[in-house]
Design a protein around this motif. Structure first.
Motif, short mmCIF file in Angstrom:
data_model
loop_
_atom_site.label_atom_id
_atom_site.label_comp_id
_atom_site.label_asym_id
_atom_site.label_seq_id
_atom_site.Cartn_x
_atom_site.Cartn_y
_atom_site.Cartn_z
N SER A 263 -6.16 20.72 -2.65
CA SER A 263 -5.76 21.68 -1.15
C SER A 263 -4.35 20.82 -0.78
N ILE A 264 -4.60 18.82 -1.20
CA ILE A 264 -3.65 18.51 -0.26
C ILE A 264 -2.21 18.78 -0.13
N PRO A 265 -1.13 18.36 1.47
CA PRO A 265 -0.19 18.65 1.04
C PRO A 265 0.51 17.38 -0.54
N ASP A 266 1.48 17.49 -1.08
CA ASP A 266 2.05 16.44 -1.74
C ASP A 266 2.34 15.90 -1.53
N SER A 267 2.49 15.66 0.20
CA SER A 267 2.84 14.76 0.61
C SER A 267 1.80 13.75 1.18
N LEU A 268 0.65 13.87 0.66
CA LEU A 268 -0.02 12.51 0.64
C LEU A 268 -0.78 12.07 -0.84
N ILE A 269 -0.42 12.94 -1.36
CA ILE A 269 -0.86 11.97 -3.16
C ILE A 269 -0.29 10.41 -2.99
N GLY A 270 -0.07 9.92 -2.84
CA GLY A 270 0.73 8.88 -3.04
C GLY A 270 -0.58 7.93 -1.87
N HIS A 271 -0.94 8.40 -0.66
CA HIS A 271 -1.64 7.99 0.36
C HIS A 271 -2.82 8.38 0.18
#
Length: 411
Positions: A263-271
Motif C-alpha cells: 500500500s505504500i506510495p510508489d515514491s517510497l519504493i526506493g526509500h
C-alpha cells in the motif's frame, strides 16, 4: 588502539556498506573508520523509549545496521529507556507529551524485548535498563548534571526553539531529556551511539558528557555518532510512527506486513529498498530509474520489496504464501484465506470503532471513526457506518485495502 582477537576487520567493500548504505551522517566519520580498521572492540549503543509495546520497521533501520556491526564482533548495548520514557522524548514534537506511569513503561518494555532479537543476535547483545543508574540518582546528582549545560544550549534544539518562538509551553522536565539520554553513554561507557537523525542533538550531548568525565569513546574524544535516516510511514509524508497509525510492526503476521507494504506510495519504493533490504546498490539504482522513467509496472518492484522484507522478518516461504494470498485477493477479488481471527468479546457487545482500535486494526478509536467516515471499513463486503452493530462470530472485517480480520467463533 589494540586489536581484539574477537573482532574482524571489514574489507573495503564492507566498510563502504557500513558507512554509506542506510547512513545519514557520522560524526566524526574519520574516527569511526579508523577504529573499524584497527580491529578495536567497540561498545555500540542504541536506546529505545518503551512508550508503545511495538517495534516498527522505522526502528528496524537502525537495528539492521547494528546487526552488521555485531557480525564483525562488536558488542551492541541496547538501552531500555524505562526512566526517560516517563518524560517522553520531545524530539520533533510541537507540544508537551504526557508522562507515562511506571507500570505502563514496564509493560511496554517487556513486550518489546523479544522483538529486538528478530534482528539482533541475543547472545551478543547487552540489555541495560536506565533505572539501574537513575533510580540511584539524588537531587544533588540531577542538579550537577543540569549544571553541565545552559538553557541557551538546550534551545539550540529545533523543536525547543520552534516552540519557544511560537510561545508554546516547554516543560522543565523536557529539558532534562537530552541530559538523561546523554548520561546513558557515560553509564555504559559507549564508543559509538546509533540513532535516527532526529536524535542528533541528544547523542551529541552524550559525547560532550563523556568528554567531561574523561571517557575516550571511539578515539579519545567521546563517542562517535552514527545517524540513520528516518523511515517515511505508509502515508508517504511523515516519519513512521505508532501515534500516527502509519506504521508496520516487525512482528505483524506475514500477510498483514505484505499487504501494508503493497500500500505504500510508489515514491517510497526506493526509500524502503535502501533502508530495509540488502539489495545491492546497483540494483537499487536500476529500480529507481525504472520507476522514474516508467520502464516497468511499479507493482512488480513493490512485490519484490514486500517479499524481501517479509522474508527477512519471517521466512521466504511465508513471504511467498503472503504474496500468493495477495494476488488471489486483489487480482481475483477473492476473500483472503489468511484473515486474522479475533476473539469475540466475552460480553457479546460490539462497538465497531473501539473493536477496531482494541484489536490493532486502527491506531485509536478516533482513527477508527475517521476510517469509518471515509468509507474505508467494510463488514462482510458492505461499507460500515458509525451505527453498524450486531457483529457476530464469522463476520469478516476489512479496514483500508489490506487489513482483514474475521471474528472467531465462541468456544
Amino acid at each position: 588502539m589494540s586489536r581484539s582477537p574477537d573482532v574482524r576487520i571489514p574489507s573495503e567493500a564492507e566498510l563502504n556498506w557500513l558507512t554509506r548504505r542506510a547512513v545519514a551522517e557520522i560524526v566524526p566519520e574519520a574516527e569511526l573508520v579508523k577504529a573499524l580498521k584497527s580491529g578495536k572492540h567497540l561498545r555500540i549503543k542504541m536506546g529505545f523509549d518503551p512508550t508503545k509495546p511495538v517495534i516498527t520497521l522505522g526502528w528496524a533501520v537502525g537495528l539492521r545496521k547494528l546487526r552488521q556491526f555485531q557480525d564483525l564482533g562488536h558488542t551492541i548495548v541496547v538501552i531500555i529507556g524505562d526512566w526517560t520514557a516517563r518524560i517522553g522524548d520531545p524530539s520533533l514534537k510541537s507540544e508537551t507529551r504526557p508522562m507515562l506511569s511506571e507500570e505502563e513503561v514496564m509493560q511496554n518494555s517487556e513486550a518489546i524485548l523479544d522483538q529486538f532479537f528478530r534482528v539482533l543476535d541475543r547472545e551478543r547483545t547487552e540489555i541495560r535498563r536506565q533505572t539501574t543508574w537513575f533510580d540511584k540518582f539524588s537531587l544533588t546528582d540531577v542538579v550537577r548534571l543540569s549544571a553541565r549545560f545552559t538553557l541557551a544550549q538546550m534551545l539550540e534544539r529545533d523543536d525547543f526553539s520552534n516552540r519557544y518562538q511560537a510561545r508554546l509551553p516547554i516543560g522543565v522536565h523536557e529539558l532534562l531529556y537530552p541530559l538523561l539520554q546523554g548520561y546513558d553513554s557515560v553509564a555504559i561507557e559507549s564508543d559509538v551511539e546509533f540513532g535516527g537523525t532526529d536524535q542528533k542533538f541528544n547523542i551529541l550531548v552524550g559525547r560532550e558528557l563523556q568528554r567531561g568525565v574523561g571517557q575516550p569513546g571511539v578515539a579519545g574524544n567521546g563517542q562517535a555518532v552514527l545517524l540513520v535516516p528516518l523511515l517515511i510511514g505508509l502515508d508517504g509524508q511523515k516519519k513512521m510512527s505508532q501515534s500516527l497509525g502509519n506504521f508496520i510492526g516487525i512482528n505483524e503476521p506475514p500477510s498483514e506486513m505484505y499487504g501494508k507494504l503493497m500500500s505504500i506510495p510508489d515514491s517510497l519504493i526506493g526509500h524502503y529498498f535502501e533502508l530495509l533490504t540488502d539489495v545491492p546498490d546497483e540494483e537499487l539504482d536500476a529500480v529507481r530509474e525504472s520507476i522514474e522513467k516508467r520502464m516497468a509496472n511499479p507493482m512488480e518492484h513493490k512485490k519484490r520489496l514486500a517479499r524481501e522484507i517479509v522474508g527477512y522478518f519471517h521466512s521466504r516461504e511465508a513471504a511467498q504464501t503472503a504474496e500468493d494470498a495477495f494476488v488471489r485477493t486483489f487480482s481475483k477479488r477473492e476473500e483472503p484465506e489468511a484473515a486474522r481471527e479475533i476473539p469475540a468479546p466475552a460480553n457479546g457487545e460490539f462497538k465497531l470503532a473501539a473493536f477496531l482500535a482494541q484489536n490493532g486494526l486502527a491506531a485509536s478509536t478516533s482513527e477508527a471513526n475517521r476510517l469509518i467516515d471515509a468509507g474505508a471499513v467494510e463488514v462482510n463486503g458492505q461499507k460500515a457506518t458509525r451505527k453498524t452493530d450486531g457483529l457476530k462470530p464469522g463476520d469478516t472485517i476489512r479496514v483500508g485495502k489490506h487489513r482483514f480480520a474475521r471474528i472467531a467463533p465462541r468456544t
